[in-house]
Enzyme design. Structure first.
Site, PDB file in Angstrom:
ATOM      1  N   HIS A   7      48.778 -51.623  67.054  1.00  0.00           N
ATOM      2  CA  HIS A   7      48.165 -52.118  65.829  1.00  0.00           C
ATOM      3  C   HIS A   7      48.196 -51.063  64.735  1.00  0.00           C
ATOM      4  O   HIS A   7      48.385 -49.881  65.008  1.00  0.00           O
ATOM      5  CB  HIS A   7      46.726 -52.607  66.052  1.00  0.00           C
ATOM      6  CG  HIS A   7      45.753 -51.538  66.431  1.00  0.00           C
ATOM      7  ND1 HIS A   7      45.472 -51.221  67.743  1.00  0.00           N
ATOM      8  CD2 HIS A   7      44.978 -50.715  65.676  1.00  0.00           C
ATOM      9  CE1 HIS A   7      44.571 -50.256  67.774  1.00  0.00           C
ATOM     10  NE2 HIS A   7      44.255 -49.933  66.527  1.00  0.00           N
ATOM     11  N   HIS A  79      44.871 -45.666  60.543  1.00  0.00           N
ATOM     12  CA  HIS A  79      45.640 -45.096  61.649  1.00  0.00           C
ATOM     13  C   HIS A  79      46.625 -46.110  62.212  1.00  0.00           C
ATOM     14  O   HIS A  79      46.543 -47.294  61.900  1.00  0.00           O
ATOM     15  CB  HIS A  79      44.724 -44.564  62.766  1.00  0.00           C
ATOM     16  CG  HIS A  79      43.970 -45.618  63.519  1.00  0.00           C
ATOM     17  ND1 HIS A  79      42.707 -46.041  63.164  1.00  0.00           N
ATOM     18  CD2 HIS A  79      44.292 -46.351  64.630  1.00  0.00           C
ATOM     19  CE1 HIS A  79      42.292 -46.964  64.019  1.00  0.00           C
ATOM     20  NE2 HIS A  79      43.242 -47.180  64.914  1.00  0.00           N
ATOM     21  N   GLU A 130      46.482 -43.122  67.165  1.00  0.00           N
ATOM     22  CA  GLU A 130      45.707 -43.496  68.339  1.00  0.00           C
ATOM     23  C   GLU A 130      46.694 -43.829  69.444  1.00  0.00           C
ATOM     24  O   GLU A 130      47.684 -44.525  69.206  1.00  0.00           O
ATOM     25  CB  GLU A 130      44.846 -44.718  68.028  1.00  0.00           C
ATOM     26  CG  GLU A 130      44.030 -45.211  69.215  1.00  0.00           C
ATOM     27  CD  GLU A 130      43.223 -46.468  68.897  1.00  0.00           C
ATOM     28  OE1 GLU A 130      42.304 -46.770  69.677  1.00  0.00           O
ATOM     29  OE2 GLU A 130      43.513 -47.153  67.893  1.00  0.00           O
TER      30      GLU A 130
END
Length: 141
Positions: A7, A79, A130
């Site tokens: 994502h 992010h 991440e």
């Protein structure tokens, strides 16, 4: 080491308005908001054919993204999240290569209920990354 893009996270000042734009203007499938007190955020996931968007807004004044939103009052990308098969091995390889894992290096449970780590943006051209461990046995039921 990294797998597919899981994502892209976008910090937004008004979560309901942002979710409505993705649903009503772009025709995306938008999930219900979820408070994640352990991360200090409220999130809404937007399904895409090949990935997801994570719309985030602070959950309280002590949220780690409150300053980010103050610095970007109209919202901004926060992010990107990549999947990895083995988070511990990925972290070891990255640290050995000179990258910095944020926090104490211990994986935390992310929004999908899976272990995650964040990598310092200074080590990746200004982008907070991440990593999320995605294994069949870790998938939520």
């Amino acid at each position: 080491m990294i797998g597919r893009l899981n994502h892209v996270a976008i910090v937004v000042p008004d979560l309901a308005a942002a979710a409505a734009r993705y649903r009503d203007l772009l025709g995306a499938t938008v999930h219900s908001p979820r408070d994640l007190p352990e991360h200090g955020v409220t999130v809404v996931f937007v399904d895409l054919p090949n990935s997801k968007l994570e719309l985030m807004t602070p959950l309280g004044a002590a949220s780690p993204i409150a300053k980010f939103l103050a610095d970007h009052p109209n919202g901004s990308m926060h992010h990107v999240c990549f999947e990895v098969a083995d988070l511990t091995q990925a972290a070891r390889t990255l640290v050995e290569g000179g990258a910095r894992v944020l926090g104490d290096g211990t994986p935390r449970t992310g929004a999908h209920g899976l272990p995650v780590l964040f990598l310092h943006p200074r080590d990746f051209d200004g982008t907070l990354i991440e990593l999320e461990e995605v294994k069949p046995e870790l998938q939520p039921a």
